[in-house]
Design an enzyme around this catalytic site. Structure first.
Site, mmCIF file in Angstrom:
data_model
loop_
_atom_site.group_PDB
_atom_site.id
_atom_site.type_symbol
_atom_site.label_atom_id
_atom_site.label_comp_id
_atom_site.label_asym_id
_atom_site.label_seq_id
_atom_site.Cartn_x
_atom_site.Cartn_y
_atom_site.Cartn_z
ATOM 1 N N GLU A 59 -4.863 -7.969 3.154
ATOM 2 C CA GLU A 59 -4.430 -6.931 2.212
ATOM 3 C C GLU A 59 -4.575 -7.413 0.779
ATOM 4 O OE1 GLU A 59 -3.560 -4.013 1.573
ATOM 5 O OE2 GLU A 59 -2.368 -3.056 3.145
ATOM 6 N N ASP A 60 -4.833 -6.483 -0.099
ATOM 7 C CA ASP A 60 -4.870 -6.816 -1.517
ATOM 8 C C ASP A 60 -3.467 -6.933 -2.088
ATOM 9 O OD1 ASP A 60 -4.447 -4.115 -1.079
ATOM 10 O OD2 ASP A 60 -5.795 -3.420 -2.641
ATOM 11 N N ARG A 105 -12.148 -2.354 -10.452
ATOM 12 C CA ARG A 105 -12.215 -3.220 -9.270
ATOM 13 C C ARG A 105 -13.086 -4.448 -9.539
ATOM 14 N NH1 ARG A 105 -10.238 -0.251 -4.815
ATOM 15 N NH2 ARG A 105 -10.782 1.942 -4.831
ATOM 16 N N LYS A 152 -10.389 -0.089 -0.178
ATOM 17 C CA LYS A 152 -11.443 -0.931 -0.717
ATOM 18 C C LYS A 152 -10.864 -2.154 -1.408
ATOM 19 C CE LYS A 152 -13.904 3.256 -2.035
ATOM 20 N NZ LYS A 152 -14.202 4.103 -3.230
ATOM 21 N N PHE A 160 1.883 -1.963 -12.492
ATOM 22 C CA PHE A 160 0.618 -1.578 -11.879
ATOM 23 C C PHE A 160 -0.476 -2.532 -12.330
ATOM 24 C CE2 PHE A 160 -3.149 0.958 -10.981
ATOM 25 C CZ PHE A 160 -2.853 1.363 -9.699
ATOM 26 N N VAL A 161 -1.191 -3.100 -11.374
ATOM 27 C CA VAL A 161 -2.219 -4.086 -11.712
ATOM 28 C C VAL A 161 -3.590 -3.628 -11.222
ATOM 29 C CG1 VAL A 161 -0.649 -6.056 -11.765
ATOM 30 C CG2 VAL A 161 -1.728 -5.417 -9.600
ATOM 31 N N ASP A 194 3.169 -3.243 -1.867
ATOM 32 C CA ASP A 194 4.069 -2.691 -2.880
ATOM 33 C C ASP A 194 5.355 -2.274 -2.170
ATOM 34 O OD1 ASP A 194 5.281 -1.304 -4.930
ATOM 35 O OD2 ASP A 194 3.449 -0.409 -5.674
ATOM 36 N N ASP A 250 -7.894 -1.011 -8.124
ATOM 37 C CA ASP A 250 -8.426 0.007 -9.032
ATOM 38 C C ASP A 250 -7.356 0.872 -9.664
ATOM 39 O OD1 ASP A 250 -7.771 1.389 -6.511
ATOM 40 O OD2 ASP A 250 -8.662 3.124 -7.511
ATOM 41 N N LYS A 273 4.621 -7.187 -4.451
ATOM 42 C CA LYS A 273 5.563 -6.748 -5.485
ATOM 43 C C LYS A 273 6.993 -6.833 -4.960
ATOM 44 C CE LYS A 273 2.559 -3.612 -8.054
ATOM 45 N NZ LYS A 273 2.411 -2.214 -8.508
HETATM 46 P P1 XMP Z 1 2.537 0.239 -0.300
HETATM 47 O O1 XMP Z 1 3.535 0.785 -1.291
HETATM 48 O O2 XMP Z 1 2.385 1.119 0.890
HETATM 49 O O3 XMP Z 1 1.205 0.342 -1.119
HETATM 50 O O4 XMP Z 1 2.833 -1.187 0.031
HETATM 51 C C1 XMP Z 1 0.119 -0.411 -0.831
HETATM 52 C C2 XMP Z 1 -1.114 0.195 -1.428
HETATM 53 O O5 XMP Z 1 -0.844 0.841 -2.676
HETATM 54 C C3 XMP Z 1 -1.818 0.509 -3.624
HETATM 55 N N1 XMP Z 1 -1.170 -0.205 -4.749
HETATM 56 C C4 XMP Z 1 -1.785 -0.610 -5.857
HETATM 57 N N2 XMP Z 1 -3.078 -0.503 -6.235
HETATM 58 N N3 XMP Z 1 -2.551 -1.614 -8.260
HETATM 59 C C5 XMP Z 1 -3.448 -1.000 -7.448
HETATM 60 O O6 XMP Z 1 -4.617 -0.925 -7.797
HETATM 61 C C6 XMP Z 1 -1.242 -1.759 -7.956
HETATM 62 O O7 XMP Z 1 -0.473 -2.311 -8.734
HETATM 63 C C7 XMP Z 1 -0.845 -1.223 -6.680
HETATM 64 N N4 XMP Z 1 0.347 -1.172 -6.037
HETATM 65 C C8 XMP Z 1 0.105 -0.555 -4.861
HETATM 66 C C9 XMP Z 1 -2.815 -0.355 -2.904
HETATM 67 O O8 XMP Z 1 -3.887 0.450 -2.469
HETATM 68 C C10 XMP Z 1 -2.089 -0.904 -1.713
HETATM 69 O O9 XMP Z 1 -2.884 -1.185 -0.584
HETATM 70 MG MG MG Z 2 -6.054 2.046 -4.898
#
Ligand code: XMP
Ligand code: MG
Length: 184
Positions: free
Chosen positions: A103-104, A169, A47, A156-157, A107, A163, A135
């Site tokens: 993508e949001d 969100r 989401k 963590f954001v 990480d 969320d 990140k």
């Molecule tokens: P990866 O590690 O696979 O992770 O690149 C991507 C997904 O992990 C979640 N994610 C976060 N969600 N704050 C969040 O709310 C964060 O700081 C964060 N870091 C990773 C997110 O769902 C993303 O698509």
């Molecule tokens: Mg999430």
């Protein structure tokens, strides 16, 4: 609105708006409005990407179509394992289309790299990625990302779609969470 849960504002609403416009301009230059592949197909990852996706679509001066996928990576709520499960798949065939994954946040990059592999087997004409946030760990992965909004510290954001346990969100900015929130 969430009391003192938010420790600091990392990216303001104004900064997000300016960045979305900037990204929209770059993306519009990349795709022509009358391509034989048809309208650019934005694939949003639910989401977290919802606000970015809708703001980006409205800022783009070319016609776009919107599709959504929901994936879940097994692991704890604040870190990714790389094992991904599709919760909601695309409704439409993407063969021959220009696809832009929206993508949001990237990480570890594991979720995205899995998603790219999955979608590429469906033979799109092109497959690229735009992410609002990235990140530092993401830089170690091989996954290619055409457009990045902001590189952020390894914290963590939340907010603007992101969320913690489904909360925050709806904040219009990106902020860091006070550690006390994790410990309750
Ligand atoms: P990866 O590690 O696979 O992770 O690149 C991507 C997904 O992990 C979640 N994610 C976060 N969600 N704050 C969040 O709310 C964060 O700081 C964060 N870091 C990773 C997110 O769902 C993303 O698509
Ligand atoms: Mg999430």
């Amino acid at each position: 609105m969430y009391g003192d849960d938010i420790a600091s504002v990392l990216i303001t609403e104004e900064q997000i708006k300016a960045k979305v416009d900037e990204l929209a301009e770059l993306i519009a230059k990349r795709y022509s409005a009358d391509a034989p592949e048809g309208d650019l197909l934005l694939v949003g990852v639910l989401k977290g990407a919802i606000f970015f996706m809708t703001d980006l679509a409205q800022a783009l001066p070319i016609p776009t179509q919107l599709e959504f996928m929901a994936v879940s990576s097994y692991g704890s709520s604040t870190s990714s394992s790389g094992v991904v499960r599709i919760l909601k798949d695309l409704d439409k065939d993407i063969a021959g289309r220009n696809v832009l994954i929206v993508e949001d946040i990237i990480d570890s990059g594991l979720t995205l790299s899995w998603l790219k592999r999955n979608l590429s087997t469906r033979n799109p004409a092109s497959l690229e990625v735009v992410t609002l946030l990235r990140k530092p760990d993401a830089l170690r992965t091989q996954v290619e990302v055409a457009h990045v909004g902001f590189d952020i510290p390894n914290e963590f954001v939340v907010g603007y779609g992101l969320d913690y346990a489904e909360r925050y969100r709806d904040l219009p900015y990106i902020g860091t969470l006070d550690p006390k929130v994790y410990s309750v």
